[in-house]
Design a protein around this motif. Structure first.
Motif, PDB file in Angstrom:
ATOM      1  N   ARG A  49       0.835  -1.213   0.000  1.00 33.99           N
ATOM      2  CA  ARG A  49       0.000   0.000   0.000  1.00 33.99           C
ATOM      3  C   ARG A  49       0.862   1.252   0.000  1.00 33.99           C
ATOM      4  N   LYS A  50       1.975   1.208   0.742  1.00 30.97           N
ATOM      5  CA  LYS A  50       2.890   2.360   0.764  1.00 30.97           C
ATOM      6  C   LYS A  50       3.468   2.601  -0.632  1.00 30.97           C
ATOM      7  N   VAL A  51       3.855   1.528  -1.299  1.00 31.22           N
ATOM      8  CA  VAL A  51       4.395   1.652  -2.658  1.00 31.22           C
ATOM      9  C   VAL A  51       3.350   2.257  -3.590  1.00 31.22           C
ATOM     10  N   TRP A  52       2.098   1.800  -3.490  1.00 25.60           N
ATOM     11  CA  TRP A  52       1.027   2.340  -4.344  1.00 25.60           C
ATOM     12  C   TRP A  52       0.802   3.819  -4.064  1.00 25.60           C
ATOM     13  N   ARG A  53       0.806   4.215  -2.788  1.00 19.11           N
ATOM     14  CA  ARG A  53       0.621   5.637  -2.442  1.00 19.11           C
ATOM     15  C   ARG A  53       1.764   6.481  -3.000  1.00 19.11           C
ATOM     16  N   GLN A  54       2.975   5.991  -2.867  1.00 19.56           N
ATOM     17  CA  GLN A  54       4.121   6.737  -3.374  1.00 19.56           C
ATOM     18  C   GLN A  54       4.102   6.815  -4.900  1.00 19.56           C
ATOM     19  N   ALA A  55       3.678   5.736  -5.554  1.00 23.30           N
ATOM     20  CA  ALA A  55       3.588   5.751  -7.021  1.00 23.30           C
ATOM     21  C   ALA A  55       2.541   6.762  -7.480  1.00 23.30           C
ATOM     22  N   ALA A  56       1.425   6.837  -6.783  1.00 19.79           N
ATOM     23  CA  ALA A  56       0.384   7.804  -7.139  1.00 19.79           C
ATOM     24  C   ALA A  56       0.878   9.232  -6.936  1.00 19.79           C
ATOM     25  N   ALA A  57       1.576   9.477  -5.837  1.00 21.36           N
ATOM     26  CA  ALA A  57       2.107  10.818  -5.573  1.00 21.36           C
ATOM     27  C   ALA A  57       3.151  11.196  -6.622  1.00 21.36           C
ATOM     28  N   LEU A  58       3.995  10.246  -7.003  1.00 24.72           N
ATOM     29  CA  LEU A  58       4.995  10.501  -8.026  1.00 24.72           C
ATOM     30  C   LEU A  58       4.341  10.799  -9.369  1.00 24.72           C
ATOM     31  N   ASP A  59       3.258  10.091  -9.691  1.00 23.12           N
ATOM     32  CA  ASP A  59       2.554  10.335 -10.944  1.00 23.12           C
ATOM     33  C   ASP A  59       1.979  11.748 -10.981  1.00 23.12           C
ATOM     34  N   VAL A  60       1.425  12.212  -9.863  1.00 20.76           N
ATOM     35  CA  VAL A  60       0.888  13.578  -9.799  1.00 20.76           C
ATOM     36  C   VAL A  60       2.000  14.586 -10.058  1.00 20.76           C
ATOM     37  N   LEU A  61       3.135  14.403  -9.413  1.00 21.78           N
ATOM     38  CA  LEU A  61       4.256  15.323  -9.611  1.00 21.78           C
ATOM     39  C   LEU A  61       4.787  15.254 -11.039  1.00 21.78           C
ATOM     40  N   ASN A  62       4.854  14.043 -11.590  1.00 24.44           N
ATOM     41  CA  ASN A  62       5.334  13.882 -12.962  1.00 24.44           C
ATOM     42  C   ASN A  62       4.414  14.596 -13.949  1.00 24.44           C
ATOM     43  N   ARG A  63       3.107  14.480 -13.744  1.00 31.33           N
ATOM     44  CA  ARG A  63       2.161  15.166 -14.623  1.00 31.33           C
ATOM     45  C   ARG A  63       2.348  16.681 -14.557  1.00 31.33           C
ATOM     46  N   ARG A  64       2.600  17.184 -13.359  1.00 33.15           N
ATOM     47  CA  ARG A  64       2.812  18.622 -13.199  1.00 33.15           C
ATOM     48  C   ARG A  64       4.059  19.068 -13.957  1.00 33.15           C
ATOM     49  N   VAL A  65       5.131  18.275 -13.878  1.00 32.59           N
ATOM     50  CA  VAL A  65       6.372  18.611 -14.584  1.00 32.59           C
ATOM     51  C   VAL A  65       6.155  18.565 -16.097  1.00 32.59           C
ATOM     52  N   VAL A  66       5.472  17.530 -16.572  1.00 32.90           N
ATOM     53  CA  VAL A  66       5.203  17.409 -18.008  1.00 32.90           C
ATOM     54  C   VAL A  66       4.386  18.607 -18.489  1.00 32.90           C
ATOM     55  N   THR A  67       3.380  19.002 -17.706  1.00 29.32           N
ATOM     56  CA  THR A  67       2.547  20.146 -18.075  1.00 29.32           C
ATOM     57  C   THR A  67       3.366  21.426 -18.108  1.00 29.32           C
ATOM     58  N   GLN A  68       4.217  21.630 -17.126  1.00 26.39           N
ATOM     59  CA  GLN A  68       5.029  22.841 -17.090  1.00 26.39           C
ATOM     60  C   GLN A  68       6.013  22.888 -18.249  1.00 26.39           C
ATOM     61  N   ARG A  69       6.604  21.745 -18.584  1.00 24.08           N
ATOM     62  CA  ARG A  69       7.512  21.716 -19.742  1.00 24.08           C
ATOM     63  C   ARG A  69       6.770  22.038 -21.023  1.00 24.08           C
ATOM     64  N   PHE A  70       5.563  21.502 -21.151  1.00 26.57           N
ATOM     65  CA  PHE A  70       4.736  21.770 -22.332  1.00 26.57           C
ATOM     66  C   PHE A  70       4.453  23.263 -22.454  1.00 26.57           C
TER      67      PHE A  70
END
Length: 92
Positions: free
Chosen positions: A32-53
């Motif tokens: 469950r900890k791994v899943w929570r961390q993966a979800a949080a990382l995905d949110v941050l990754n999406r933000r970075v991708v959007t900002q680069r765009f």
């Protein structure tokens, strides 16, 4: 602070379970900890991708984007996976 306390208590319980040999309980908590961390990382990754765009598009235009230009530039991205990772301003 409450969330941190809850997380630490859960980690303590998982470590205790591991010590007494209850590996399924400890493993469930870790998964469950791994899943929570993966979800949080995905949110941050999406933000970075959007900002680069946005930065790339602004660089091409040499000025600020209007909401309409943002939508049009996002829709023009051929790679559907990349386009889906860039935030939709209408979804917020």
């Amino acid at each position: 602070m409450r969330a941190q306390l809850v997380e630490l208590a859960a980690e303590r319980d998982a470590l205790r379970a591991q010590l007494v040999g209850d590996l399924p309980t400890a493993t469930r908590w870790l998964q469950r900890k791994v899943w929570r961390q993966a979800a949080a990382l995905d949110v941050l990754n999406r933000r970075v991708v959007t900002q680069r765009f946005v930065l790339r598009t602004l660089d091409e235009l040499g000025r600020s984007l209007t909401a309409e230009e943002y939508r049009a530039a996002r829709a023009a991205i051929a790679n559907a996976e990349l386009r889906d990772r860039i935030d939709d301003p209408d979804a917020a």
